[in-house]
Scaffold this motif. Structure first.
Motif, mmCIF file in Angstrom:
data_model
loop_
_atom_site.group_PDB
_atom_site.id
_atom_site.type_symbol
_atom_site.label_atom_id
_atom_site.label_comp_id
_atom_site.label_asym_id
_atom_site.label_seq_id
_atom_site.Cartn_x
_atom_site.Cartn_y
_atom_site.Cartn_z
ATOM 1 N N LYS A 110 0.810 -1.177 0.040
ATOM 2 C CA LYS A 110 -0.005 0.031 -0.071
ATOM 3 C C LYS A 110 0.781 1.219 0.138
ATOM 4 O O LYS A 110 0.495 2.304 -0.905
ATOM 5 C CB LYS A 110 -0.929 0.074 1.087
ATOM 6 C CG LYS A 110 -2.093 1.156 1.315
ATOM 7 C CD LYS A 110 -2.923 1.020 2.374
ATOM 8 C CE LYS A 110 -3.811 0.034 2.379
ATOM 9 N NZ LYS A 110 -4.952 0.071 3.548
ATOM 10 N N LEU A 114 0.591 4.362 -3.050
ATOM 11 C CA LEU A 114 0.482 5.573 -2.383
ATOM 12 C C LEU A 114 1.669 6.746 -3.241
ATOM 13 O O LEU A 114 1.316 7.559 -3.552
ATOM 14 C CB LEU A 114 0.173 5.817 -0.998
ATOM 15 C CG LEU A 114 -0.971 5.179 -0.445
ATOM 16 C CD1 LEU A 114 -0.926 5.300 1.165
ATOM 17 C CD2 LEU A 114 -2.147 6.061 -0.969
ATOM 18 N N LEU A 179 -6.725 10.564 -4.321
ATOM 19 C CA LEU A 179 -6.447 10.647 -2.878
ATOM 20 C C LEU A 179 -7.626 11.012 -2.101
ATOM 21 O O LEU A 179 -7.903 10.267 -1.157
ATOM 22 C CB LEU A 179 -5.582 11.803 -2.715
ATOM 23 C CG LEU A 179 -3.886 11.796 -3.359
ATOM 24 C CD1 LEU A 179 -3.223 13.003 -3.006
ATOM 25 C CD2 LEU A 179 -3.461 10.504 -2.729
ATOM 26 N N TYR A 182 -9.403 7.565 -2.024
ATOM 27 C CA TYR A 182 -8.611 6.608 -1.205
ATOM 28 C C TYR A 182 -9.127 6.555 0.520
ATOM 29 O O TYR A 182 -9.342 5.746 0.996
ATOM 30 C CB TYR A 182 -7.140 6.540 -1.303
ATOM 31 C CG TYR A 182 -6.392 6.075 -0.288
ATOM 32 C CD1 TYR A 182 -6.248 4.697 -0.299
ATOM 33 C CD2 TYR A 182 -5.817 6.800 0.560
ATOM 34 C CE1 TYR A 182 -5.412 4.254 0.638
ATOM 35 C CE2 TYR A 182 -5.051 6.373 1.777
ATOM 36 C CZ TYR A 182 -4.826 4.904 1.604
ATOM 37 O OH TYR A 182 -4.070 4.358 2.587
#
Length: 296
Positions: A110, A114, A179, A182
């Motif tokens: 993860k 990102l 973002l 997410y």
């Protein structure tokens, strides 16, 4: 004795007030000097007149706003809104699955995913635009590879059209959509999805009736972060659209730097500010907390 307590309370209240003021004052002065005052100046100049040599004549007029009724400027405004809306939809269509994959990915990979999302922020946006030009131009990498493998005989016209502008916008604004999505998807309670499975919900119904409503906040925030800046990205239109694509953003830039008609450029800017403010107000109205009971 009672007067001492009252005096002590007053001193404590005064101390708290001074502390809050000291905290807020720098930000308030910053906003006043670099946002409120310039905005007032733009609005004031929009009601002025252009002089013979491009100077500002401070005489009240509504001609700058009347000029916007011209069908040419109306068509540019509609085209700008359409491209901004279509870019937002593309970012949402491609960004939602990607954000879902990142949010539900293994904890080990993860952070890497990102970083890949935020990696474009480490490079200047103008440099990234030129990188897209290297890919899309007639002698660029994409056309060269397609011709090398015999998939095309003539190079594709991927530059200096609406498609090139939207590709550039999509590339530039994609992280701004991912973002917020997410952050919203990561907070999603997976027990609700499991409950939907237990109740026999099909994947599409589960997505439309459970996942989508619970991530509405991220969708609205991401859409706002994409739609509003897209209206002002003039350099992508200039570089990837050439003179064939004119939007409100580079029209404003041309009025200030080329035509030297600051009052008319300010009037266009005020209209865009009103549109952006309306979008933010709509987000505030629609972006409240999602009621889980409505989903259940």
């Amino acid at each position: 004795m009672r007067k001492k307590f009252v005096l002590k309370d007053l001193l404590r209240s005064l101390k708290d007030t001074l502390g809050i003021t000291a905290t807020i004052l720098p930000a308030a002065l910053w906003m006043l000097g670099f946002f409120v005052i310039p905005l007032i100046l733009v609005v004031a100049v929009s009601f002025c007149t252009r002089g013979e040599v491009g100077d500002i004549v401070y005489s009240f007029t509504l001609k700058n706003y009347a000029k916007l009724i011209n069908p040419l400027y109306i068509s540019i405004f509609i085209k700008s809104m359409a491209i901004a809306l279509f870019t937002t939809m593309l970012c949402l269509v491609f960004g939602y699955p990607f954000a879902f994959i990142v949010a539900k990915a293994n904890k080990k990979i993860k952070p890497l995913l990102l970083v890949l999302v935020m990696l474009p922020f480490w490079t200047n946006s103008l440099v990234r635009t030129y990188a897209m030009i290297v890919l899309l131009r007639t002698e660029g990498i994409i056309n060269t590879m397609l011709r090398y493998f015999g998939l095309i005989n003539e190079p594709l016209q991927l530059m200096y059209n609406n498609t090139a502008v939207m590709i550039g916008m999509l590339y530039m604004m994609f992280p701004f959509m991912v973002l917020p999505l997410y952050a919203s998807i990561e907070k999603l309670d997976m027990r609700l999805l499991e409950a939907a499975d237990d109740l026999g919900a099909k994947p599409l119904n589960k997505f439309l009736q459970v996942t989508l409503p619970l991530t509405k906040g991220g969708i609205l925030a991401g859409s706002l972060l994409v739609f509003v800046p897209t209206l002002g990205l003039f350099f992508i239109t200039d570089l990837m659209g050439g003179s064939k694509v004119v939007l409100m953003s580079n029209l404003i830039k041309n009025q200030f730097l080329t035509a030297r008609d600051w009052p008319f450029g300010s009037a266009i800017s005020v209209i865009l500010i009103i549109v952006m403010t309306a979008m933010i107000a709509l987000y505030i109205r629609q972006g409240g907390k999602i009621d889980k009971k409505a989903v259940l």
